[in-house]
Motif scaffolding. Structure first.
Motif, PDB file in Angstrom:
ATOM      1  N   THR A   1      -4.687   1.785  -3.517  1.00 42.13           N
ATOM      2  CA  THR A   1      -3.863   2.368  -4.581  1.00 42.13           C
ATOM      3  C   THR A   1      -3.263   3.695  -4.137  1.00 42.13           C
ATOM      4  O   THR A   1      -2.067   3.955  -4.334  1.00 42.13           O
ATOM      5  N   LEU A   2      -4.086   4.550  -3.525  1.00 44.46           N
ATOM      6  CA  LEU A   2      -3.586   5.848  -3.062  1.00 44.46           C
ATOM      7  C   LEU A   2      -2.495   5.671  -2.005  1.00 44.46           C
ATOM      8  O   LEU A   2      -1.458   6.339  -2.052  1.00 44.46           O
ATOM      9  N   ALA A   3      -2.723   4.754  -1.055  1.00 40.71           N
ATOM     10  CA  ALA A   3      -1.723   4.531  -0.012  1.00 40.71           C
ATOM     11  C   ALA A   3      -0.432   3.964  -0.600  1.00 40.71           C
ATOM     12  O   ALA A   3       0.672   4.328  -0.189  1.00 40.71           O
ATOM     13  N   SER A   4      -0.583   3.082  -1.577  1.00 41.25           N
ATOM     14  CA  SER A   4       0.581   2.386  -2.138  1.00 41.25           C
ATOM     15  C   SER A   4       1.417   3.271  -3.050  1.00 41.25           C
ATOM     16  O   SER A   4       2.595   2.971  -3.280  1.00 41.25           O
TER      17      SER A   4
ATOM     18  N   ILE B   1       1.163   8.648   6.385  1.00 36.48           N
ATOM     19  CA  ILE B   1       1.511   8.568   4.960  1.00 36.48           C
ATOM     20  C   ILE B   1       1.869   9.950   4.425  1.00 36.48           C
ATOM     21  O   ILE B   1       2.834  10.111   3.661  1.00 36.48           O
ATOM     22  N   VAL B   2       1.115  10.982   4.826  1.00 33.02           N
ATOM     23  CA  VAL B   2       1.418  12.361   4.413  1.00 33.02           C
ATOM     24  C   VAL B   2       2.795  12.773   4.941  1.00 33.02           C
ATOM     25  O   VAL B   2       3.597  13.374   4.217  1.00 33.02           O
ATOM     26  N   LEU B   3       3.073  12.446   6.202  1.00 40.73           N
ATOM     27  CA  LEU B   3       4.373  12.775   6.798  1.00 40.73           C
ATOM     28  C   LEU B   3       5.507  12.110   6.034  1.00 40.73           C
ATOM     29  O   LEU B   3       6.559  12.729   5.789  1.00 40.73           O
TER      30      LEU B   3
ATOM     31  N   TYR C   1      -1.827   0.157   6.514  1.00 37.72           N
ATOM     32  CA  TYR C   1      -3.104   0.824   6.194  1.00 37.72           C
ATOM     33  C   TYR C   1      -3.916  -0.023   5.217  1.00 37.72           C
ATOM     34  O   TYR C   1      -5.131  -0.229   5.402  1.00 37.72           O
ATOM     35  N   THR C   2      -3.256  -0.521   4.185  1.00 39.40           N
ATOM     36  CA  THR C   2      -3.958  -1.302   3.167  1.00 39.40           C
ATOM     37  C   THR C   2      -4.540  -2.574   3.757  1.00 39.40           C
ATOM     38  O   THR C   2      -5.678  -2.959   3.462  1.00 39.40           O
TER      39      THR C   2
END
Length: 510
Positions: free
Chosen positions: A32-35, A97-99, A141-142
């Protein structure tokens, strides 16, 4: 092999194969966080469809400039998607993901504060690079953190969040459309910086991908992540051993750290790698050749042509479309691990072909009618909602799931980035030519063309896309290798050989 750091008991009862798999809460939280990163693209798609109406009035730009403005984000996301594979192999999935979120944040601020068209275009370019990063890295990642029995649902979450973002964009369009034209579009575009900041901060509490940790030799950290994202210790051991086996094979091939991947993908691919590339690139091509992004971007133009003139009504209809699109995407995600990828993909593609044909029929009738009958307008609205709904059932979520799970570990990041690059290139080409082509052949003609593209897509998926439901990422790679060996065996059988009969008899005796 049993690992004492994972296995706390020597005797563990075998899992019940008939038991319905449980959704691991920690894996769900990570996915969920990645998405949530995908909300950024969805919001831009949704909000731009309404904002462009006011940008055109405020900046007095031409239709060609509108196409460049809309399509530039998709074309420039090609840069981010191409770079994301190597970047994520170097700095990790989490920091990529942060980038992505940070890059989009800068682009959103530039768009909201842009004093002129060139500045606005520059903001679109920067935001596009961030989108390219996020589209590749969130599904990868997921997929790498998810257990195999629930990977379909979890890896479909990026598409669910894209649709949530689209719906939010429509809602903000509707809410802000009453403000002065020189202010509302700036707020519509600039507000995208808020979710980008939240995503960048939230991702920092996520663990790193266990497969990336193994690639970097950080085995104890990988074990801890696997223990948290698995239903039991036995599953964690099994997943860890599969990853180690794949990583060892990659290390022996000399590409454990990502060296030589592009050569293996593009210059000297094996038969199995060619099949994987054909499947992944083909699916990403047809996802965007369907015209889904362009239909969403230019829905107000289509409905205006259909006879809906008031801007509040135009934006309101898009909200209805966004609700339908999001609801069906969530339904598809929930069904992926039960029904499989292929049935939903084929159903969605066929449904899109029929819906686009209906939209073309309604549009053609309205083009040649001065009275604009209500039934034809309703047909267009229903057909558009059906088109985006069938997209959300099939191509929308399954493209991201399939692209992230089909490549073997050594090729996954950069192979996925190549497939997503094709996705972005086609999306940009369609978005930047949709209005121009529609003027030549009409909206109705354009929708008939897109319907034909979906028929071709259905044939492609039927023959070239195998089922991957219920297989681990390592098993999927082996599946293509086994297919390659079968093909090789058939070729050998077809060669003239005097010992064929004896060999066949010996095989039968064995």
């Amino acid at each position: 092999m049993e690992d004492p750091e994972i296995v706390s008991q020597q005797h563990i009862s075998p899992p019940d194969k008939n038991k319905k798999p449980r959704l691991n809460r920690f894996a769900l939280a990570c996915a969920t966080l990645a998405s949530t990163n995908s909300i950024l693209l969805g919001y831009d798609i949704g909000v731009m469809s309404g904002a462009v109406l006011y940008i055109r009035d405020t900046m007095k730009i031409t239709s060609v400039q509108v196409e460049i403005l809309v399509g530039s984000l998709n074309v420039c996301s090609l840069i981010g998607s191409l770079a994301s594979g190597r970047t994520s192999d170097l700095i990790g999935r989490r920091y990529t993901i942060v980038l992505a979120a940070a890059t989009f944040l800068i682009g959103a601020l530039l768009m909201g504060l842009a004093p002129s068209f060139p500045f606005l275009l520059a903001g679109r370019v920067i935001a596009g690079i961030g989108v390219g990063y996020s589209l590749m890295i969130a599904p990868v990642y997921t997929a790498e953190v998810s257990p195999k029995m629930t990977r379909g649902f979890l890896t479909a979450l990026p598409e669910v969040f894209i649709n949530i973002g689209i719906l939010l964009g429509y809602i903000f369009n509707f809410a802000l459309s009453g403000l002065p034209a020189h202010i509302n579009w700036r707020l519509m575009l600039g507000l995208a910086a808020l979710p980008a900041a939240v995503v960048a901060a939230g991702v920092m509490v996520m663990p790193e991908s266990p497969r990336w940790l193994v690639m970097k030799g950080r085995l104890s950290e990988a074990k801890r992540v696997l223990r948290k994202t698995s239903e039991n210790d036995e599953e964690a051991v099994s997943r860890f051993e599969e990853i180690i086996k794949a990583a060892t094979a990659a290390s022996s091939a000399g590409d454990f750290q990502g060296q030589g991947v592009w050569k293996e993908l593009l210059i000297r691919p094996t038969r199995a790698t060619r099949r994987i590339l054909l499947s992944a690139i083909g699916m990403n091509f047809f996802m965007q050749a369907s015209g889904n992004d362009a239909v969403i971007y230019y829905t107000p133009e289509v409905f205006k042509n259909a006879g809906i003139r008031r801007r509040k009504q135009l934006v309101g209809v898009t909200v209805i479309m966004g609700i339908a699109k999001t609801a069906f995407c969530l339904v598809s995600a929930l069904m992926l691990d039960n029904f499989g990828r292929r049935p939903l993909l084929l159903l969605g593609t066929l449904g899109m072909a029929v819906s686009l044909a209906g939209l073309g029929l309604g549009s053609k009738f309205l083009e040649h009618s001065n009275s604009k009958p209500l039934w034809a307008i309703i047909l267009c609205v229903v057909a558009v909602c059906a088109d985006v709904s069938f997209f959300s059932i099939g191509l929308g979520p399954i493209t991201w799931v399939y692209s992230s799970e089909i490549f073997p570990m050594r090729l996954r990041a950069q192979g996925s980035s190549l497939a997503v690059s094709v996705n972005r290139l086609v999306s940009g080409a369609v978005a930047m030519s949709f209005l121009s082509i529609s003027r030549k052949i009409s909206f109705g003609g354009m929708f008939f063309v897109l319907s034909g593209v979906m028929v071709v897509g259905f044939i492609f998926f039927f023959f070239f896309v195998p089922e991957t439901k219920g297989r681990s990422l390592e098993e999927i790679g082996s599946m293509f290798e086994k297919d390659k060996e079968k093909d090789k065996g058939r070729d050998d059988d077809e060669e003239p050989n005097n010992n064929n009969a004896a060999a066949a008899a010996g095989a039968t005796d064995g």
